[in-house]
Design a protein around this motif. Sequence first.
Motif, PDB file in Angstrom:
ATOM      1  N   LEU A  70       0.829  -1.208   0.000  1.00  0.00           N
ATOM      2  CA  LEU A  70       0.000   0.000   0.000  1.00  0.00           C
ATOM      3  C   LEU A  70       0.863   1.258   0.000  1.00  0.00           C
ATOM      4  O   LEU A  70       0.613   2.211  -0.749  1.00  0.00           O
ATOM      5  N   ARG A  71       1.887   1.268   0.838  1.00  0.00           N
ATOM      6  CA  ARG A  71       2.770   2.437   0.900  1.00  0.00           C
ATOM      7  C   ARG A  71       3.516   2.640  -0.406  1.00  0.00           C
ATOM      8  O   ARG A  71       3.724   3.775  -0.852  1.00  0.00           O
ATOM      9  N   ALA A  72       3.943   1.539  -1.029  1.00  0.00           N
ATOM     10  CA  ALA A  72       4.664   1.643  -2.298  1.00  0.00           C
ATOM     11  C   ALA A  72       3.789   2.258  -3.381  1.00  0.00           C
ATOM     12  O   ALA A  72       4.306   2.878  -4.316  1.00  0.00           O
ATOM     13  N   ARG A  73       2.464   2.086  -3.257  1.00  0.00           N
ATOM     14  CA  ARG A  73       1.530   2.654  -4.228  1.00  0.00           C
ATOM     15  C   ARG A  73       1.019   4.026  -3.812  1.00  0.00           C
ATOM     16  O   ARG A  73       0.110   4.567  -4.445  1.00  0.00           O
ATOM     17  N   GLY A  74       1.574   4.561  -2.716  1.00  0.00           N
ATOM     18  CA  GLY A  74       1.184   5.892  -2.283  1.00  0.00           C
ATOM     19  C   GLY A  74      -0.141   5.944  -1.550  1.00  0.00           C
ATOM     20  O   GLY A  74      -0.752   7.013  -1.445  1.00  0.00           O
ATOM     21  N   ILE A  75      -0.596   4.806  -1.039  1.00  0.00           N
ATOM     22  CA  ILE A  75      -1.862   4.761  -0.300  1.00  0.00           C
ATOM     23  C   ILE A  75      -1.567   4.950   1.186  1.00  0.00           C
ATOM     24  O   ILE A  75      -0.805   4.177   1.758  1.00  0.00           O
TER      25      ILE A  75
END
Length: 227
Positions: free
Chosen positions: A122-127
Amino acid sequence: MLDTKPRVVVIYNRDFEGADADPENKAREDIKDIAEHVMSILQARGCAAVGLGITDDVFAAISSLRDARPDVIFNLCESIGGDNRFEPLLPMLLDREGFAYTGSGPLSLSLALHKNKAKEILRARGIPTPEAVFLTSADISAVNLPFPLIVKPSREDASVGITRDSVVSTRQALEQRVAHVVSHYPPAGPGRALHRGPGDLRLDAGNARRQDPGLPVLRDRFLRDAG
């Protein structure tokens, strides 16, 4: 006269049977009542809905589904043999057979059972996702997050291991709760997750009617009295 009602099979896990020693047996047993409720709603809406309890013999279940020839499978099977790590197995087999089913696919289910990995993606996708620390033992020396915190097992689902006591506001309460989780929910691999802020549960659509909107995001709120 040809029966044109949509055929729906509601599948659910039966591993709660005879598992009285399981501390989370009640949570698993509830799934049968949920399955019966879903069937009654589907039948009232004009569907030919039947239930199928899933045991350790998943290949027998697939054989029964082939015989039933459902238009769609309502998947409520959350574990096999009392082990939720095998939750993705049935959707894999349903995909292989070409069945349409509700709920998440095997990849999403697998990631949901590795909360720390899910957060990394999720963090890698900017979420945005709450800050967290992944622990592999009862040692909380590495935890440097502001309170309150939520302590949850990293490899469980369906809110297993999460109660009001999971919300901690002091270092002492944190240490006690982590020790409890470590002793009561030993994982096959290492890991406990500490989450800053409320815990979120995201449900997405399976391969049935992918053009339709997915289910909404749900949130459980665990609040303590100010006093």
